[in-house]
Design an enzyme around this catalytic site. Structure first.
Site, mmCIF file in Angstrom:
data_model
loop_
_atom_site.group_PDB
_atom_site.id
_atom_site.type_symbol
_atom_site.label_atom_id
_atom_site.label_comp_id
_atom_site.label_asym_id
_atom_site.label_seq_id
_atom_site.Cartn_x
_atom_site.Cartn_y
_atom_site.Cartn_z
ATOM 1 C CG ASP A 54 32.536 -32.292 -77.860
ATOM 2 O OD1 ASP A 54 33.477 -32.119 -77.276
ATOM 3 O OD2 ASP A 54 31.641 -32.910 -78.179
ATOM 4 C CE1 TYR B 238 37.305 -40.786 -74.592
ATOM 5 C CE2 TYR B 238 36.015 -40.289 -72.407
ATOM 6 C CZ TYR B 238 36.250 -40.450 -74.002
ATOM 7 O OH TYR B 238 35.151 -40.525 -74.980
ATOM 8 C CE LYS B 239 37.831 -38.613 -77.451
ATOM 9 N NZ LYS B 239 36.767 -37.870 -78.200
#
Ligand SMILES: *Cc1c(COP(=O)(O)O)cnc(C)c1O
Length: 421
Positions: free
Chosen positions: A206, A231-232
């Protein structure tokens, strides 16, 4: 700081901070983002800030592509290829050659797809190895897999033994997050992958806190499969679609259990039986959420111009400055460093521990320094090199020191919990 030495120290520190900003090769990128004037944003590891022209791009997608182009836009505006086109651009950021990444769905859903695919590729083996401190959603997904496939069990590093102890002839797949969301600790990807594969298992990473934070080399590390957020660090906008990587060598055998028409070999044949696409497109399921891809596409225009080694270099310097300034604070404040001191073992965040961490973070946010809090006592500070100045780090630690010096945090309501996402 009251004594003269500390004052002189902080004056010279400030001077060197200004020098670092003047010589920062990424300094100009900050102007491409919308950043509120009254805040120092240290939460770009949770939701990256808005690139300046996203609003315009969204407007164009709505008004021209949807409004005028209507259904033709699936081809004329390139909507249909969006998942693979953006996938290849993200591939460049994680060290994946073309044709191995698609952008779709959420990280959690993509994790479900690859874990099921990996289990089916290791018949006769029934264990998933993960980590007790993994991001909860990842653990929830694995628990859902177990509910669906009762013969499968999950064994967790940190609860059931060490990674070396848990890997064995019954391990089908290892699922680990490269950078721990609480501590910022980074696993050595190449070594861990080799260790897992030596046990005959498949390796799923991940990359939620890796993509856009530093160079990743999934091909070079011979990773089997990976998932991650956009989105990070990638600034794709709230809930922007996630990515999934499947190494080309597995694309024949790897099958997602979520069969949908967009992953079919020939969606527009409308055949009654599912036949997976021959390539990475088989990991798609339903119609891509085009309006959610538009901000990500605009953000990737910035990433296309950025060299990730330069990003990493600045990230390490930002974090070292942060740690150095925190080290100088009065030990009586009760802060301690949670993240590894060694930059090589760290992602792009610094986490601190404080007994009243939630109240301290609330006080920080009220004073315009936006980090976040993870129970029971962790203050997280995301260091995003595209938008942060060294001056911001300096100012953030100064505000932190003031809050602890004055005890301002004691005025904060401090019920239990985390700050929002
Ligand atoms: C943020 C994060 C996720 C988010 O998953 P979503 O499905 O996009 O909500 C998953 N895994 C890790 C490790 C994360 O940090």
């Amino acid at each position: 700081m009251t004594d003269g030495t500390a004052d002189t120290d902080s004056v010279s520190a400030l001077r060197s901070v200004r020098e670092l900003d003047r010589s920062d090769p990424l300094a100009a990128l900050r102007a491409e983002f919308v950043l509120p004037d009254d805040r120092i944003y240290l939460d770009g590891n949770s939701l990256g800030p808005l690139p300046g022209w996203v609003a315009e791009r969204l407007h164009a997608v709505a008004v021209q592509e949807w409004g005028q182009g209507l259904v033709s836009s699936w081809h004329t505006a390139g909507w249909y290829d969006m998942p693979t086109r953006l996938g290849d651009r993200i591939g460049r950021l994680i060290g994946a050659g073309p044709g191995q990444v698609v952008v779709a769905d959420s990280t959690s859903i993509n994790l479900f797809k690859v874990v099921c695919a990996a289990l089916a590729m290791r018949p006769g083996r029934s264990e998933i190895v993960s980590e007790a401190g993994n991001f909860p959603s990842d653990l929830y997904v694995l628990q859902g897999v177990v509910r669906l496939l009762p013969e499968v069990t999950v064994r967790l590093v940190g609860r059931d033994g060490s990674l070396e102890e848990l890997l064995g002839g019954n391990t089908a797949v290892a699922v680990l997050t490269e950078v721990d969301f609480r501590t910022g600790r980074r696993h050595p990807m190449a070594d861990v992958t080799r260790c897992v594969q030596d046990a005959g298992a498949l390796m799923v990473w991940d990359l939620a806190h890796s993509a856009g934070a530093f160079p990743v080399d999934v091909d070079g590390c011979h990773v089997d499969m990976a998932v991650g957020c956009t989105y990070k660090y990638l600034n794709g906008g709230p809930g922007s679609p996630a990515f999934v990587y499947v190494a080309r060598r597995h694309q024949d055998q790897a099958l997602t259990p979520l069969n949908g028409w967009i992953g079919h070999d020939d969606p527009f044949a409308f055949a009654p039986d599912y036949r997976p696409a021959a390539d990475i497109r088989r990991f798609l399921c339903g119609t891509p959420a085009i309006l959610s891809y538009a901000p990500l596409e605009a953000s990737l225009d910035i990433w296309d111009r950025v060299d990730l080694d330069t990003v990493r270099d600045k990230s390490v310097r930002l974090a070292s400055l942060f740690v150095e300034l925190v080290d100088r604070l009065d030990p009586a404040y009760g802060l301690s460093l949670v993240s590894p001191r060694d930059a090589a073992q760290r992602g792009s965040q610094v986490s601190l521990r404080h007994r009243h961490g939630l109240a301290v973070m609330r006080a920080l946010i009220e004073r315009g320094v936006v980090g976040d809090f993870r129970a029971p006592d962790i203050l997280r500070f995301g260091l995003t090199p595209l938008t942060l100045r060294y001056q911001d780090v300096y100012d953030a630690v100064r505000v932190l020191a003031e809050i602890l010096e004055t005890g301002l945090w004691r005025d904060m309501p401090c019920e239990r919990g985390n700050t929002p996402t």
